[in-house]
Design a protein around this motif. Structure first.
Motif, PDB file in Angstrom:
ATOM      1  N   PHE A 242      -6.444   2.379 -11.979  1.00 44.11           N
ATOM      2  CA  PHE A 242      -6.286   3.033 -10.685  1.00 44.11           C
ATOM      3  C   PHE A 242      -7.031   4.361 -10.753  1.00 44.11           C
ATOM      4  CE2 PHE A 242      -3.066  -0.100 -10.788  1.00 44.11           C
ATOM      5  CZ  PHE A 242      -2.900  -0.493  -9.469  1.00 44.11           C
ATOM      6  N   SER A 243      -8.045   4.498  -9.896  1.00 44.58           N
ATOM      7  CA  SER A 243      -8.966   5.628  -9.991  1.00 44.58           C
ATOM      8  C   SER A 243      -8.873   6.541  -8.784  1.00 44.58           C
ATOM      9  CB  SER A 243     -10.408   5.124 -10.121  1.00 44.58           C
ATOM     10  OG  SER A 243     -10.566   4.334 -11.285  1.00 44.58           O
ATOM     11  N   ARG A 244      -9.165   7.804  -9.044  1.00 45.24           N
ATOM     12  CA  ARG A 244      -9.157   8.838  -8.012  1.00 45.24           C
ATOM     13  C   ARG A 244     -10.493   9.582  -8.072  1.00 45.24           C
ATOM     14  NH1 ARG A 244      -4.618  13.381  -6.915  1.00 45.24           N
ATOM     15  NH2 ARG A 244      -5.911  14.884  -5.795  1.00 45.24           N
ATOM     16  N   TYR A 245     -11.110   9.743  -6.897  1.00 48.86           N
ATOM     17  CA  TYR A 245     -12.348  10.507  -6.782  1.00 48.86           C
ATOM     18  C   TYR A 245     -12.117  11.654  -5.810  1.00 48.86           C
ATOM     19  CZ  TYR A 245     -14.866   6.515  -8.867  1.00 48.86           C
ATOM     20  OH  TYR A 245     -15.317   5.508  -9.696  1.00 48.86           O
TER      21      TYR A 245
ATOM     22  N   LEU B 104       0.827  -1.208   0.000  1.00 53.93           N
ATOM     23  CA  LEU B 104       0.000   0.000   0.000  1.00 53.93           C
ATOM     24  C   LEU B 104       0.862   1.260   0.000  1.00 53.93           C
ATOM     25  CD1 LEU B 104      -2.886  -0.876   2.488  1.00 53.93           C
ATOM     26  CD2 LEU B 104      -3.142  -0.273   0.079  1.00 53.93           C
ATOM     27  N   GLU B 105       1.921   1.258   0.787  1.00 52.61           N
ATOM     28  CA  GLU B 105       2.809   2.426   0.838  1.00 52.61           C
ATOM     29  C   GLU B 105       3.439   2.683  -0.527  1.00 52.61           C
ATOM     30  OE1 GLU B 105       5.560   1.578   3.939  1.00 52.61           O
ATOM     31  OE2 GLU B 105       4.199   2.188   5.555  1.00 52.61           O
ATOM     32  N   THR B 106       3.876   1.622  -1.189  1.00 45.96           N
ATOM     33  CA  THR B 106       4.471   1.773  -2.520  1.00 45.96           C
ATOM     34  C   THR B 106       3.441   2.297  -3.521  1.00 45.96           C
ATOM     35  OG1 THR B 106       6.017  -0.038  -2.103  1.00 45.96           O
ATOM     36  CG2 THR B 106       5.637   0.565  -4.401  1.00 45.96           C
ATOM     37  N   ILE B 107       2.223   1.770  -3.450  1.00 41.92           N
ATOM     38  CA  ILE B 107       1.168   2.206  -4.362  1.00 41.92           C
ATOM     39  C   ILE B 107       0.835   3.678  -4.152  1.00 41.92           C
ATOM     40  CG2 ILE B 107      -1.314   1.983  -4.838  1.00 41.92           C
ATOM     41  CD1 ILE B 107      -0.970  -1.045  -4.507  1.00 41.92           C
ATOM     42  N   MET B 108       0.643   4.088  -2.905  1.00 41.95           N
ATOM     43  CA  MET B 108       0.264   5.475  -2.643  1.00 41.95           C
ATOM     44  C   MET B 108       1.385   6.444  -3.012  1.00 41.95           C
ATOM     45  SD  MET B 108      -2.838   5.275  -1.822  1.00 41.95           S
ATOM     46  CE  MET B 108      -3.116   6.987  -1.371  1.00 41.95           C
ATOM     47  N   THR B 109       2.646   6.046  -2.793  1.00 35.03           N
ATOM     48  CA  THR B 109       3.765   6.885  -3.200  1.00 35.03           C
ATOM     49  C   THR B 109       3.824   7.016  -4.718  1.00 35.03           C
ATOM     50  OG1 THR B 109       5.059   6.239  -1.260  1.00 35.03           O
ATOM     51  CG2 THR B 109       6.276   7.148  -3.120  1.00 35.03           C
ATOM     52  N   THR B 110       3.562   5.907  -5.419  1.00 30.46           N
ATOM     53  CA  THR B 110       3.571   5.924  -6.879  1.00 30.46           C
ATOM     54  C   THR B 110       2.409   6.745  -7.425  1.00 30.46           C
ATOM     55  OG1 THR B 110       4.586   3.718  -6.877  1.00 30.46           O
ATOM     56  CG2 THR B 110       3.632   4.487  -8.949  1.00 30.46           C
ATOM     57  N   LEU B 111       1.247   6.638  -6.788  1.00 29.57           N
ATOM     58  CA  LEU B 111       0.096   7.432  -7.227  1.00 29.57           C
ATOM     59  C   LEU B 111       0.368   8.930  -7.115  1.00 29.57           C
ATOM     60  CD1 LEU B 111      -2.917   5.440  -5.707  1.00 29.57           C
ATOM     61  CD2 LEU B 111      -2.353   5.694  -8.122  1.00 29.57           C
TER      62      LEU B 111
ATOM     63  N   VAL C 234     -22.251   8.860 -16.979  1.00 26.12           N
ATOM     64  CA  VAL C 234     -22.364   8.883 -15.514  1.00 26.12           C
ATOM     65  C   VAL C 234     -21.015   8.737 -14.814  1.00 26.12           C
ATOM     66  CG1 VAL C 234     -24.735   8.037 -15.495  1.00 26.12           C
ATOM     67  CG2 VAL C 234     -22.850   6.385 -15.467  1.00 26.12           C
ATOM     68  N   LYS C 235     -19.930   8.619 -15.581  1.00 26.61           N
ATOM     69  CA  LYS C 235     -18.606   8.412 -14.983  1.00 26.61           C
ATOM     70  C   LYS C 235     -17.899   9.745 -14.802  1.00 26.61           C
ATOM     71  CE  LYS C 235     -14.474   5.525 -15.317  1.00 26.61           C
ATOM     72  NZ  LYS C 235     -13.739   4.516 -16.117  1.00 26.61           N
ATOM     73  N   ASN C 236     -17.582  10.074 -13.567  1.00 24.30           N
ATOM     74  CA  ASN C 236     -16.909  11.326 -13.245  1.00 24.30           C
ATOM     75  C   ASN C 236     -15.810  11.048 -12.231  1.00 24.30           C
ATOM     76  OD1 ASN C 236     -16.150  13.990 -12.814  1.00 24.30           O
ATOM     77  ND2 ASN C 236     -17.842  14.393 -11.398  1.00 24.30           N
ATOM     78  N   ASN C 237     -14.653  10.631 -12.737  1.00 25.50           N
ATOM     79  CA  ASN C 237     -13.497  10.402 -11.876  1.00 25.50           C
ATOM     80  C   ASN C 237     -12.232  10.611 -12.691  1.00 25.50           C
ATOM     81  OD1 ASN C 237     -13.212   8.104 -13.456  1.00 25.50           O
ATOM     82  ND2 ASN C 237     -13.487   6.650 -11.797  1.00 25.50           N
ATOM     83  N   GLN C 238     -11.094  10.316 -12.096  1.00 30.03           N
ATOM     84  CA  GLN C 238      -9.819  10.386 -12.795  1.00 30.03           C
ATOM     85  C   GLN C 238      -9.115   9.047 -12.662  1.00 30.03           C
ATOM     86  OE1 GLN C 238      -7.946  13.808 -10.864  1.00 30.03           O
ATOM     87  NE2 GLN C 238      -8.462  15.076 -12.642  1.00 30.03           N
ATOM     88  N   GLN C 239      -8.277   8.737 -13.652  1.00 33.85           N
ATOM     89  CA  GLN C 239      -7.539   7.479 -13.656  1.00 33.85           C
ATOM     90  C   GLN C 239      -6.083   7.710 -14.033  1.00 33.85           C
ATOM     91  OE1 GLN C 239     -11.434   4.904 -15.088  1.00 33.85           O
ATOM     92  NE2 GLN C 239      -9.760   5.229 -16.512  1.00 33.85           N
ATOM     93  N   VAL C 240      -5.219   6.853 -13.513  1.00 30.53           N
ATOM     94  CA  VAL C 240      -3.806   6.931 -13.872  1.00 30.53           C
ATOM     95  C   VAL C 240      -3.672   6.679 -15.373  1.00 30.53           C
ATOM     96  CG1 VAL C 240      -1.543   5.845 -13.600  1.00 30.53           C
ATOM     97  CG2 VAL C 240      -2.984   6.263 -11.598  1.00 30.53           C
ATOM     98  N   LYS C 241      -2.908   7.519 -16.041  1.00 27.82           N
ATOM     99  CA  LYS C 241      -2.721   7.389 -17.482  1.00 27.82           C
ATOM    100  C   LYS C 241      -2.098   6.042 -17.810  1.00 27.82           C
ATOM    101  CE  LYS C 241      -0.639   9.783 -21.441  1.00 27.82           C
ATOM    102  NZ  LYS C 241       0.187  10.946 -21.851  1.00 27.82           N
ATOM    103  N   SER C 242      -2.681   5.317 -18.755  1.00 32.25           N
ATOM    104  CA  SER C 242      -2.192   3.991 -19.110  1.00 32.25           C
ATOM    105  C   SER C 242      -0.915   4.087 -19.937  1.00 32.25           C
ATOM    106  CB  SER C 242      -3.252   3.224 -19.895  1.00 32.25           C
ATOM    107  OG  SER C 242      -3.533   3.881 -21.113  1.00 32.25           O
ATOM    108  N   GLY C 243      -0.125   3.017 -19.906  1.00 28.44           N
ATOM    109  CA  GLY C 243       1.082   2.948 -20.705  1.00 28.44           C
ATOM    110  C   GLY C 243       2.300   3.601 -20.096  1.00 28.44           C
ATOM    111  N   THR C 244       2.156   4.198 -18.919  1.00 28.77           N
ATOM    112  CA  THR C 244       3.289   4.847 -18.272  1.00 28.77           C
ATOM    113  C   THR C 244       4.037   3.848 -17.383  1.00 28.77           C
ATOM    114  OG1 THR C 244       1.982   5.529 -16.360  1.00 28.77           O
ATOM    115  CG2 THR C 244       2.045   7.028 -18.257  1.00 28.77           C
ATOM    116  N   LEU C 245       5.254   4.194 -17.000  1.00 29.81           N
ATOM    117  CA  LEU C 245       6.015   3.337 -16.098  1.00 29.81           C
ATOM    118  C   LEU C 245       5.307   3.195 -14.758  1.00 29.81           C
ATOM    119  CD1 LEU C 245       9.675   4.574 -16.769  1.00 29.81           C
ATOM    120  CD2 LEU C 245       8.624   2.433 -17.526  1.00 29.81           C
ATOM    121  N   GLU C 246       4.677   4.295 -14.316  1.00 30.52           N
ATOM    122  CA  GLU C 246       3.968   4.251 -13.030  1.00 30.52           C
ATOM    123  C   GLU C 246       2.791   3.275 -13.095  1.00 30.52           C
ATOM    124  OE1 GLU C 246       6.121   8.080 -13.233  1.00 30.52           O
ATOM    125  OE2 GLU C 246       4.769   7.018 -14.587  1.00 30.52           O
ATOM    126  N   SER C 247       2.027   3.320 -14.189  1.00 32.27           N
ATOM    127  CA  SER C 247       0.865   2.432 -14.300  1.00 32.27           C
ATOM    128  C   SER C 247       1.291   0.975 -14.363  1.00 32.27           C
ATOM    129  CB  SER C 247       0.022   2.798 -15.521  1.00 32.27           C
ATOM    130  OG  SER C 247       0.695   2.494 -16.731  1.00 32.27           O
TER     131      SER C 247
END
Length: 219
Positions: free
Chosen positions: A84-87, A14-21, A40-53
């Motif tokens: 990986f989504s952010r609201y 979890l710590e690694t994920i949150m730091t990467t996010l 009806v979808k209103n959120n944000q997501q980590v951009k696909s294809g990146t090293l972080e994703s």
């Protein structure tokens, strides 16, 4: 069958994920939604294809592959999609069901892994509709809920703070959800009897039935 797995992710994961996010680029969630879900979808997501994703996906995929409850309850053939989504406050995802096909893969089981402390944000409950009721999920960080992709579900508006989750879809080796539940019940019973009494004849019979049902239903 709907079930939860507490502590699917470790504290270190979890710590690694949150730091990467925190270092990741987010884009509009509508980019990965179907035509009706976009409404009806209103959120944000980590951009696909990146090293972080890629790093984030690998952590979650490894955790799922080594979890025995995930393997027994879903019988995965392919974990084929992972986001990986952010609201933030004011964001939500209205009532919808997931696409039956995602690329060449079927979506049999959907899942949500909660990534941050539920006390750090208000609202943001995952609501899953049943035949005559709704169930609400807002789990501890690192815990996950799994549910049939065919269900109607939504994410209620976040009113304060930020909600972080990982969501994904699986094609199971067992297409029918009722068949998956039957196999899970038989497997659980076999493990329980073996733990209590050892390798008695009843354990062998349950193992035989499990194997034969898998031969009959597996794709």
């Amino acid at each position: 069958m709907i079930f939860t797995i507490p502590n699917l992710l470790s504290v270190e994961e979890l710590e690694t994920i949150m730091t990467t996010l925190a270092d990741s680029e987010f884009v509009a969630g509508k980019l990965t939604a179907g035509r009706q879900a976009k409404l009806v979808k209103n959120n944000q997501q980590v951009k696909s294809g990146t090293l972080e994703s890629q790093k984030l996906k690998q952590i979650v995929q490894d955790a799922l592959k080594k979890n025995t409850l995930f393997q027994a309850g879903i019988r995965p053939k392919k974990i084929h999609s992972l986001l990986f989504s952010r609201y933030d406050a004011g964001m939500s995802y209205g009532r919808h069901s997931d696409n039956a096909l995602m690329g060449e893969w079927r979506s049999d089981v959907s899942w949500t892994i909660f990534l941050n402390d539920p006390l750090s944000y208000k609202g943001g409950e995952l609501a899953i509709e049943g035949a005559d009721d709704e169930k609400y999920y807002k789990l501890a960080a690192g815990s996950a809920v799994f549910y049939p992709s065919s269900t109607l579900h939504r994410v209620d508006p976040v009113t304060e703070g930020t909600r972080f989750v990982a969501v994904g879809w699986v094609q199971s080796r067992i297409r029918d959800p009722g068949d998956r539940e039957l196999l899970f019940d038989l497997d659980t019973a076999k493990r329980g009897i073996f733990a209590k009494y050892g390798k008695i004849p009843e354990v062998d019979l349950l193992g035989k039935s499990l194997s034969n049902l898998l031969r009959k239903w597996a794709e």
